[in-house]
Design a protein around this motif. Sequence first.
Motif, PDB file in Angstrom:
ATOM      1  N   GLY A 168     -39.451   3.493  17.683  1.00 31.27           N
ATOM      2  CA  GLY A 168     -39.898   2.217  17.099  1.00 31.27           C
ATOM      3  C   GLY A 168     -41.015   1.731  18.178  1.00 31.27           C
ATOM      4  N   VAL A 169     -40.843   1.350  19.333  1.00 26.82           N
ATOM      5  CA  VAL A 169     -41.925   0.710  20.271  1.00 26.82           C
ATOM      6  C   VAL A 169     -42.975   1.788  20.439  1.00 26.82           C
ATOM      7  CG1 VAL A 169     -41.999   0.325  22.762  1.00 26.82           C
ATOM      8  CG2 VAL A 169     -40.051  -0.380  21.691  1.00 26.82           C
ATOM      9  N   TYR A 170     -42.590   2.942  20.430  1.00 23.29           N
ATOM     10  CA  TYR A 170     -43.905   4.220  20.749  1.00 23.29           C
ATOM     11  C   TYR A 170     -44.909   3.866  19.540  1.00 23.29           C
ATOM     12  CZ  TYR A 170     -40.796   6.183  24.305  1.00 23.29           C
ATOM     13  OH  TYR A 170     -40.095   6.319  25.380  1.00 23.29           O
ATOM     14  N   ASP A 171     -44.121   3.867  18.152  1.00 22.47           N
ATOM     15  CA  ASP A 171     -44.848   3.498  17.062  1.00 22.47           C
ATOM     16  C   ASP A 171     -45.659   2.492  17.086  1.00 22.47           C
ATOM     17  OD1 ASP A 171     -45.483   4.393  14.343  1.00 22.47           O
ATOM     18  OD2 ASP A 171     -44.482   2.519  13.786  1.00 22.47           O
ATOM     19  N   GLN A 172     -45.120   1.395  17.695  1.00 20.05           N
ATOM     20  CA  GLN A 172     -45.952   0.014  17.605  1.00 20.05           C
ATOM     21  C   GLN A 172     -46.973   0.021  18.740  1.00 20.05           C
ATOM     22  OE1 GLN A 172     -42.452  -2.415  18.513  1.00 20.05           O
ATOM     23  NE2 GLN A 172     -43.004  -3.811  16.874  1.00 20.05           N
ATOM     24  N   ILE A 173     -46.744   0.497  19.957  1.00 25.57           N
ATOM     25  CA  ILE A 173     -47.928   0.848  20.796  1.00 25.57           C
ATOM     26  C   ILE A 173     -49.148   1.661  20.272  1.00 25.57           C
ATOM     27  CG2 ILE A 173     -48.468   1.876  22.864  1.00 25.57           C
ATOM     28  CD1 ILE A 173     -45.760   1.249  23.952  1.00 25.57           C
TER      29      ILE A 173
END
Length: 480
Positions: A168-173
């Motif tokens: 989820g963090v990678y997608d946000q970045i």
Amino acid sequence: MGSNTSGLSDCSACVLDRDLASASEVASHLQTTGFITEKPLLFQNKSDLLAQLTAASADVIVVDLEALGGEDVLGEIPLVCPEAILLAMSSQGSLSRAISSMSAGAHDFLARPFTEETLKQKLAALLPARRRKPAPSRHATKAQPKAKPAAKRGQVEPFLGSCPAMQGVYDQISKMAGSAAPVFITGEAGTGKELCAQTLHDRSKRKPRPFTSINCAAIPDDLLDSELFGHGRGAFTGAEDVRKGAIELADNGTLFLDEIGELDLKLQGKLLRFMQKGTFQRVGETVQREADVRIVCASNRNPLVEVQAGRLREDLFYRLHVLPIHLPPLRDRNGDVIELAETFLQRFSTSENKRFKGFSPAAERVLRDYTWPGNVRELENTIRQITILHDGLAVTPDMLPSSLQPDTCGLSLGNDNYEQGYSLSERFSSVEPLWTQEKRIIENALAVFEGNIAQAAAALEISPSTIYRKKQSWAERQAC
């Protein structure tokens, strides 16, 4: 008892034993099972065996613990040949030794002397579940260079970890990097907030321009004004020259403000005006200057709590909290601990000129079970300490800091989750202890497979060592 050897009769094997005569006897047993087609390679010392496995893999490895040097070094073998079935054998067979051997990485244990049929049964149970890989030539004399592993799906460099929370963090970045809007990063200390900010900058069009970082908690308030906005000559005692601040230095780039909640309220007002108008003044000057800066800030506290407590201006919060990212603590990143630890181990082993290749299964369990209050930073520092203070091929539990070892704690019972009207003894009597449920399930599986631990473990989808440990714990309970 017959065994289905279809597709499993082309296996290679290595045997480590105290003398060649004993090794030849084990090799003969292996070939009689029908699984081993080529003559097993025989070894009398660990270093020669590891050298061979580094150059060419094997399907089955049988080692005598006395010849190897004990269970403690058993974990070095899976590091160089992880896909092989590893069997430990010893003439000093005991339940505790079987447990310690499999805890160190062996798939099963053979008490000497053993029969060909016993060996055949164990291989028949273990080989079908083995992860088969294309093996290099078994007669190779030189190790082939390993290809660089491909980046994991969804992973954003330089971050590591593939758990759902990090996906989820990678997608946000990936989505936020191309924007100029402010980003507010939250997360406990050591979770990688500055790394996240740097990654946002590096994946944006602002990458050629500066990335400037200010830790608001590390600089006194009377100096932070100058650090952020710069100062003119004579602005205060000691200001002999004109100095550009972080905002001016980050023009067309990114400014990272770590621990934004520690910023003085007066400076929060000045930062808010800059974000509203894009202009600022150096301390001691009246000239209005312009800068195009993307603001990324971070806090290890809940920003809403900080707003309610009056430590963070509400109007500034809403200016900053446009694109929020929360970095999960390491204890919530299931499966990432070992991936991170192995990466750090490889990095520090290279820099410290050490030989480490990985972690023993027992050491991995300790790393996974620890809660890591200091998060990734604590894990990184721990692995660096290990590589400096120790050496070997595998990191074992005795190399880990004592702070990582689990404490023995008593259990406390609260009443909040129980209905009123039931006595404590009634509540206990209505629940069957977990260990008795496990005992019943495992004993049923052993009965189905006529006492064959390896086959029962495979059916239960657990390790044979788990059954050995459970049987030992049951015996200890009965002895009490």
